[in-house]
Design an enzyme around this catalytic site. Sequence first.
Site, mmCIF file in Angstrom:
data_model
loop_
_atom_site.group_PDB
_atom_site.id
_atom_site.type_symbol
_atom_site.label_atom_id
_atom_site.label_comp_id
_atom_site.label_asym_id
_atom_site.label_seq_id
_atom_site.Cartn_x
_atom_site.Cartn_y
_atom_site.Cartn_z
ATOM 1 N N HIS A 98 7.908 -3.839 7.309
ATOM 2 C CA HIS A 98 6.881 -2.812 7.509
ATOM 3 C C HIS A 98 7.420 -1.767 8.490
ATOM 4 C CE1 HIS A 98 3.273 -0.852 8.972
ATOM 5 N NE2 HIS A 98 2.754 -1.175 7.799
ATOM 6 N N GLU A 100 6.237 -0.432 10.995
ATOM 7 C CA GLU A 100 6.043 -0.737 12.428
ATOM 8 C C GLU A 100 7.085 -1.752 12.904
ATOM 9 O OE1 GLU A 100 1.870 -1.560 11.963
ATOM 10 O OE2 GLU A 100 1.638 0.567 11.488
ATOM 11 N N SER A 215 -2.514 5.593 4.508
ATOM 12 C CA SER A 215 -3.813 6.278 4.481
ATOM 13 C C SER A 215 -4.530 6.170 3.139
ATOM 14 C CB SER A 215 -3.660 7.738 4.922
ATOM 15 O OG SER A 215 -3.212 7.787 6.259
HETATM 16 P P1 PGA Z 1 -2.835 2.690 6.777
HETATM 17 O O1 PGA Z 1 -1.645 1.629 6.973
HETATM 18 O O2 PGA Z 1 -3.529 2.334 5.487
HETATM 19 O O3 PGA Z 1 -3.721 2.494 7.987
HETATM 20 O O4 PGA Z 1 -2.211 4.028 6.730
HETATM 21 C C1 PGA Z 1 -0.868 1.216 5.883
HETATM 22 C C2 PGA Z 1 0.137 0.201 6.353
HETATM 23 O O5 PGA Z 1 0.593 0.314 7.494
HETATM 24 O O6 PGA Z 1 0.510 -0.743 5.626
#
Ligand code: PGA
Length: 253
Positions: A98, A100, A215
């Site tokens: 991911h 992050e 999003s």
């Molecule tokens: P989000 O995150 O839908 O809040 O943009 C998607 C994700 O990080 O998998």
Amino acid sequence: MDKSRNPLIVANWKMNNGISDSLKFVASFSSELKVTGRIEVVLCPPFTSLYSTSIAISETHYKLGAQNLHWEDAGAYTGDISSLFLKEIGCSYVIVGHSERRHVFNEPDEWLKKKVVAAQKSEIIPIFCVGEKLEERENKKTWDVIEHQLKAGLSMFERGKTPLAIAYEPVWAIGTGKNATASQAQEVHSQIRDWVGAHFDRALSDEARILYGGSVNPSNSAEIMKQKDIDGFLVGGASLDPKKFADIVRSGF
Ligand code: PGA
């Protein structure tokens, strides 16, 4: 919708929903929506809520996923979780790479490659994430970045051991409220599918589920889902609200 691949819609709760909130979510989501065979809905709670969620969904069609894993089976890796533990707790899926994990925790490609192998070894389907940053898109480097991430992370993916799931999540679209347009997403998804065909084979590229993330919400999901190479979603923020997540799942029917 004329697509032979089963839609796959994944809730990534990130560091949200401890035990009691995850149980509340499952109760309200399952009264909101009955999932039938063709569509796969996966809930990815934080590690400490995996077990309770696994029990709570045992009578439903929802599946359990984890947000991360370590590549070793066991050992001196303080704070980490192996694929064996995830298997034991009932995970069918695990998110690997991911954005992050890549950009906040600086996980290198080399680790992600080993995580894909570990997940497959335990017959857990890795959801392998790729995506470019805003400046990379602006500098027309989107495909270079994604191709590099695919090559590095999936170089040891073993065809036939588990299905292949890839999530395209542009970094600039995650948690920003600024989703990729359906056509921007479709363009990258079709390149990813071609890449899978060239690196593995045509059958795998036909079968691979390629999810869009960034999003996703109930007002953009139907349009994005209509695209030929988009087989589902990886949803962050909107997956914390049972009603919104149910609406997103409905766009996969
Ligand atoms: P989000 O995150 O839908 O809040 O943009 C998607 C994700 O990080 O998998």
